[in-house]
Design an enzyme around this catalytic site. Sequence first.
Site, PDB file in Angstrom:
ATOM      1  N   CYS A 190       9.464  -2.836  -4.787  1.00 58.67           N
ATOM      2  CA  CYS A 190       9.853  -2.814  -3.372  1.00 58.67           C
ATOM      3  C   CYS A 190       9.979  -4.205  -2.768  1.00 58.67           C
ATOM      4  O   CYS A 190      10.852  -4.437  -1.930  1.00 58.67           O
ATOM      5  CB  CYS A 190       8.905  -1.924  -2.592  1.00 58.67           C
ATOM      6  SG  CYS A 190       9.132  -0.196  -3.064  1.00 58.67           S
ATOM      7  N   ASP A 213       4.700  -2.059   1.928  1.00 57.42           N
ATOM      8  CA  ASP A 213       3.971  -0.980   1.236  1.00 57.42           C
ATOM      9  C   ASP A 213       2.515  -1.304   0.867  1.00 57.42           C
ATOM     10  O   ASP A 213       2.076  -1.000  -0.258  1.00 57.42           O
ATOM     11  CB  ASP A 213       4.732  -0.562  -0.035  1.00 57.42           C
ATOM     12  CG  ASP A 213       6.123  -0.006   0.252  1.00 57.42           C
ATOM     13  OD1 ASP A 213       6.509   0.051   1.430  1.00 57.42           O
ATOM     14  OD2 ASP A 213       6.825   0.359  -0.705  1.00 57.42           O
ATOM     15  N   LYS A 268      10.344   4.682   4.453  1.00 57.58           N
ATOM     16  CA  LYS A 268      11.456   4.742   3.496  1.00 57.58           C
ATOM     17  C   LYS A 268      11.113   5.676   2.352  1.00 57.58           C
ATOM     18  O   LYS A 268       9.928   5.935   2.095  1.00 57.58           O
ATOM     19  CB  LYS A 268      11.794   3.346   2.976  1.00 57.58           C
ATOM     20  CG  LYS A 268      10.620   2.706   2.251  1.00 57.58           C
ATOM     21  CD  LYS A 268      10.924   1.283   1.852  1.00 57.58           C
ATOM     22  CE  LYS A 268       9.762   0.673   1.100  1.00 57.58           C
ATOM     23  NZ  LYS A 268       9.429   1.363  -0.169  1.00 57.58           N
TER      24      LYS A 268
HETATM   25  C1  VGL Z   1       7.039   1.200  -5.088  1.00 57.70           C
HETATM   26  C2  VGL Z   1       7.402   2.342  -7.037  1.00 57.70           C
HETATM   27  C3  VGL Z   1       7.618   3.511  -6.332  1.00 57.70           C
HETATM   28  C4  VGL Z   1       6.717  -0.096  -4.433  1.00 57.70           C
HETATM   29  C5  VGL Z   1       7.262   2.356  -4.362  1.00 57.70           C
HETATM   30  O1  VGL Z   1       6.226  -0.101  -3.276  1.00 57.70           O
HETATM   31  O2  VGL Z   1       6.935  -1.149  -5.078  1.00 57.70           O
HETATM   32  N1  VGL Z   1       7.121   1.203  -6.407  1.00 57.70           N
HETATM   33  N2  VGL Z   1       7.543   3.507  -4.997  1.00 57.70           N
END
Ligand code: VGL
Length: 205
Positions: free
Chosen positions: A154, A11, A109
Amino acid sequence: MNDDAVLLVIDVQNDFLPGGALAVPRGDEVVPVVNRLAGKFTNVILTQDWHPPKHISFASQHAGRRPFETVELSYGRQVLWPDHCVQGSRGAEFAAGLTIPHAQAVIRKGYHAHTDSYSALLEADRITPTGLAGLLRERGIRRVFCCGLATDFCVAWSALDAQAAGLETTVVEDACRAIDTDGSLAAARRNLAAAGVRLVTSDKI
Ligand code: VGL
Ligand code: ZN
Protein backbone atom coordinates in the site's frame (compact mmCIF):
# COMPACT_ATOMS: atom_id res chain seq x y z
CA MET A 1 5.87 21.19 7.08
CA ASN A 2 4.32 23.77 4.75
CA ASP A 3 0.71 23.99 3.70
CA ASP A 4 1.55 22.56 0.27
CA ALA A 5 2.67 19.23 1.82
CA VAL A 6 0.72 16.31 3.27
CA LEU A 7 1.77 13.30 5.31
CA LEU A 8 -0.13 10.21 4.15
CA VAL A 9 -0.25 7.63 6.94
CA ILE A 10 -1.01 4.36 5.23
CA ASP A 11 -2.94 1.54 6.94
CA VAL A 12 -1.52 1.63 10.48
CA GLN A 13 -4.20 -0.82 11.60
CA ASN A 14 -4.28 -3.69 14.09
CA ASP A 15 -4.38 -6.43 11.45
CA PHE A 16 -1.01 -5.28 10.09
CA LEU A 17 0.68 -5.32 13.50
CA PRO A 18 2.25 -8.39 15.17
CA GLY A 19 -0.63 -10.63 16.30
CA GLY A 20 -2.90 -9.28 13.54
CA ALA A 21 -4.44 -11.24 10.67
CA LEU A 22 -1.88 -10.01 8.11
CA ALA A 23 0.94 -9.09 10.44
CA VAL A 24 3.77 -7.09 8.92
CA PRO A 25 7.05 -8.09 10.61
CA ARG A 26 7.94 -5.36 13.15
CA GLY A 27 4.96 -3.32 11.93
CA ASP A 28 4.43 -2.01 15.45
CA GLU A 29 7.79 -0.22 15.29
CA VAL A 30 6.41 2.39 12.90
CA VAL A 31 3.87 3.73 15.41
CA PRO A 32 6.16 6.00 17.47
CA VAL A 33 8.04 7.08 14.34
CA VAL A 34 4.81 8.00 12.56
CA ASN A 35 3.48 9.86 15.63
CA ARG A 36 6.65 11.94 15.79
CA LEU A 37 6.66 12.58 12.04
CA ALA A 38 3.00 13.64 12.05
CA GLY A 39 3.88 16.37 14.55
CA LYS A 40 5.96 18.04 11.84
CA PHE A 41 3.05 18.31 9.39
CA THR A 42 0.09 20.67 9.34
CA ASN A 43 -1.69 18.39 6.89
CA VAL A 44 -2.03 14.69 7.74
CA ILE A 45 -4.36 12.21 6.04
CA LEU A 46 -4.82 8.62 7.21
CA THR A 47 -5.80 5.66 5.05
CA GLN A 48 -7.72 2.66 6.31
CA ASP A 49 -7.89 -0.69 4.50
CA TRP A 50 -11.61 -1.46 4.71
CA HIS A 51 -12.83 -4.68 3.14
CA PRO A 52 -16.29 -6.25 3.08
CA PRO A 53 -16.36 -9.75 4.68
CA LYS A 54 -16.09 -11.72 1.40
CA HIS A 55 -13.57 -9.52 -0.35
CA ILE A 56 -12.04 -10.86 -3.57
CA SER A 57 -8.49 -10.40 -2.18
CA PHE A 58 -9.14 -12.98 0.55
CA ALA A 59 -7.76 -16.47 -0.14
CA SER A 60 -10.84 -17.79 1.68
CA GLN A 61 -12.94 -16.75 -1.34
CA HIS A 62 -10.92 -18.83 -3.83
CA ALA A 63 -11.44 -22.61 -3.56
CA GLY A 64 -8.19 -24.50 -3.05
CA ARG A 65 -6.06 -21.35 -2.78
CA ARG A 66 -3.92 -20.28 0.13
CA PRO A 67 -2.76 -16.90 1.37
CA PHE A 68 0.22 -15.40 -0.52
CA GLU A 69 -0.57 -17.34 -3.71
CA THR A 70 -1.55 -15.24 -6.71
CA VAL A 71 -4.54 -15.47 -9.07
CA GLU A 72 -5.43 -13.70 -12.31
CA LEU A 73 -8.48 -11.48 -11.92
CA SER A 74 -10.22 -9.30 -14.52
CA TYR A 75 -7.85 -6.43 -13.68
CA GLY A 76 -4.66 -8.46 -13.49
CA ARG A 77 -2.64 -10.42 -10.96
CA GLN A 78 -3.86 -10.38 -7.38
CA VAL A 79 -2.00 -11.67 -4.34
CA LEU A 80 -4.39 -13.59 -2.07
CA TRP A 81 -4.35 -12.55 1.57
CA PRO A 82 -5.66 -13.90 4.84
CA ASP A 83 -9.00 -12.27 5.71
CA HIS A 84 -7.98 -8.87 7.10
CA CYS A 85 -9.27 -5.36 7.84
CA VAL A 86 -12.91 -6.41 7.64
CA GLN A 87 -15.20 -3.39 7.94
CA GLY A 88 -16.08 -2.70 11.57
CA SER A 89 -13.74 -5.34 13.02
CA ARG A 90 -11.11 -4.73 15.69
CA GLY A 91 -8.44 -5.67 13.18
CA ALA A 92 -9.52 -2.81 10.95
CA GLU A 93 -9.19 -0.21 13.71
CA PHE A 94 -6.17 2.05 13.81
CA ALA A 95 -3.33 0.90 16.07
CA ALA A 96 -4.14 1.91 19.64
CA GLY A 97 -0.84 3.77 19.94
CA LEU A 98 -1.39 5.90 16.84
CA THR A 99 -1.91 9.42 18.19
CA ILE A 100 -2.58 11.98 15.46
CA PRO A 101 -5.48 14.08 16.68
CA HIS A 102 -4.86 16.73 14.02
CA ALA A 103 -5.33 14.28 11.12
CA GLN A 104 -7.74 15.93 8.69
CA ALA A 105 -9.28 13.04 6.76
CA VAL A 106 -9.50 9.27 6.63
CA ILE A 107 -9.54 7.69 3.19
CA ARG A 108 -11.04 4.20 3.31
CA LYS A 109 -10.16 1.86 0.48
CA GLY A 110 -10.75 -1.70 -0.70
CA TYR A 111 -14.48 -1.50 0.04
CA HIS A 112 -15.58 -2.71 -3.40
CA ALA A 113 -16.14 -6.48 -3.07
CA HIS A 114 -14.63 -7.31 -6.47
CA THR A 115 -11.68 -4.92 -6.58
CA ASP A 116 -8.71 -4.52 -4.26
CA SER A 117 -7.07 -1.16 -3.62
CA TYR A 118 -3.50 -1.03 -2.36
CA SER A 119 -3.21 2.54 -3.52
CA ALA A 120 -4.77 5.45 -1.66
CA LEU A 121 -5.52 7.11 -5.02
CA LEU A 122 -6.59 4.47 -7.55
CA GLU A 123 -8.12 1.03 -7.08
CA ALA A 124 -6.46 -2.08 -8.50
CA ASP A 125 -8.52 -1.87 -11.72
CA ARG A 126 -6.38 1.28 -12.27
CA ILE A 127 -9.55 3.19 -13.25
CA THR A 128 -11.63 3.80 -10.13
CA PRO A 129 -10.44 6.81 -8.13
CA THR A 130 -10.73 6.93 -4.35
CA GLY A 131 -11.18 10.71 -4.47
CA LEU A 132 -7.89 11.48 -2.72
CA ALA A 133 -6.28 13.05 -5.80
CA GLY A 134 -9.20 15.47 -6.05
CA LEU A 135 -9.01 16.29 -2.36
CA LEU A 136 -5.29 17.08 -2.63
CA ARG A 137 -5.83 19.15 -5.77
CA GLU A 138 -8.58 21.24 -4.17
CA ARG A 139 -6.41 21.78 -1.11
CA GLY A 140 -3.48 23.02 -3.20
CA ILE A 141 -1.20 20.24 -2.02
CA ARG A 142 1.80 19.58 -4.24
CA ARG A 143 4.06 17.40 -2.09
CA VAL A 144 3.20 14.02 -0.58
CA PHE A 145 5.17 12.18 2.11
CA CYS A 146 4.19 8.52 2.58
CA CYS A 147 4.66 6.33 5.64
CA GLY A 148 3.01 3.30 7.25
CA LEU A 149 2.28 -0.27 6.20
CA ALA A 150 3.25 -2.02 4.13
CA THR A 151 6.23 -0.56 2.25
CA ASP A 152 5.96 -3.02 -0.64
CA PHE A 153 2.17 -2.88 -1.15
CA CYS A 154 0.00 0.00 0.00
CA VAL A 155 2.82 2.48 0.65
CA ALA A 156 4.56 1.79 -2.68
CA TRP A 157 1.37 1.81 -4.76
CA SER A 158 0.20 5.03 -3.12
CA ALA A 159 3.55 6.70 -3.67
CA LEU A 160 3.70 5.60 -7.32
CA ASP A 161 0.19 6.89 -8.01
CA ALA A 162 0.85 10.18 -6.22
CA GLN A 163 4.01 10.71 -8.25
CA ALA A 164 2.16 9.79 -11.46
CA ALA A 165 -0.51 12.36 -10.55
CA GLY A 166 2.17 15.06 -10.68
CA LEU A 167 2.75 15.37 -6.95
CA GLU A 168 6.34 15.46 -5.67
CA THR A 169 6.41 12.25 -3.67
CA THR A 170 8.69 10.97 -0.92
CA VAL A 171 8.64 7.70 1.06
CA VAL A 172 9.89 8.01 4.63
CA GLU A 173 11.54 4.63 4.87
CA ASP A 174 12.10 4.25 8.61
CA ALA A 175 8.41 5.04 9.14
CA CYS A 176 7.43 1.99 7.04
CA ARG A 177 7.76 -1.80 7.30
CA ALA A 178 7.37 -4.39 4.53
CA ILE A 179 5.52 -7.70 4.08
CA ASP A 180 8.23 -8.86 1.63
CA THR A 181 6.58 -11.84 -0.06
CA ASP A 182 8.17 -13.33 -3.19
CA GLY A 183 10.59 -10.46 -3.80
CA SER A 184 7.95 -7.77 -3.37
CA LEU A 185 10.16 -5.38 -1.39
CA ALA A 186 12.99 -5.38 -3.92
CA ALA A 187 10.47 -4.92 -6.76
CA ALA A 188 8.80 -2.02 -4.95
CA ARG A 189 12.15 -0.30 -4.33
CA ARG A 190 13.04 -0.66 -8.02
CA ASN A 191 9.68 0.72 -9.15
CA LEU A 192 9.85 3.65 -6.74
CA ALA A 193 13.35 4.58 -7.86
CA ALA A 194 12.43 4.24 -11.55
CA ALA A 195 9.45 6.56 -11.05
CA GLY A 196 11.58 9.21 -9.34
CA VAL A 197 9.99 8.83 -5.90
CA ARG A 198 12.39 10.10 -3.25
CA LEU A 199 13.39 7.83 -0.36
CA VAL A 200 14.42 9.54 2.89
CA THR A 201 14.67 8.85 6.61
CA SER A 202 12.55 10.77 9.11
CA ASP A 203 15.51 12.65 10.63
CA LYS A 204 15.77 14.53 7.30
CA ILE A 205 12.30 16.02 7.67
C1 VGL B 1 -2.03 -4.15 2.37
C2 VGL B 1 -2.05 -6.28 1.54
C3 VGL B 1 -3.43 -6.29 1.55
C4 VGL B 1 -1.22 -2.99 2.82
C5 VGL B 1 -3.41 -4.14 2.38
O1 VGL B 1 -1.73 -2.14 3.60
O2 VGL B 1 -0.04 -2.90 2.41
N1 VGL B 1 -1.37 -5.21 1.94
N2 VGL B 1 -4.10 -5.22 1.97
ZN1 ZN C 1 -6.20 -5.28 2.14
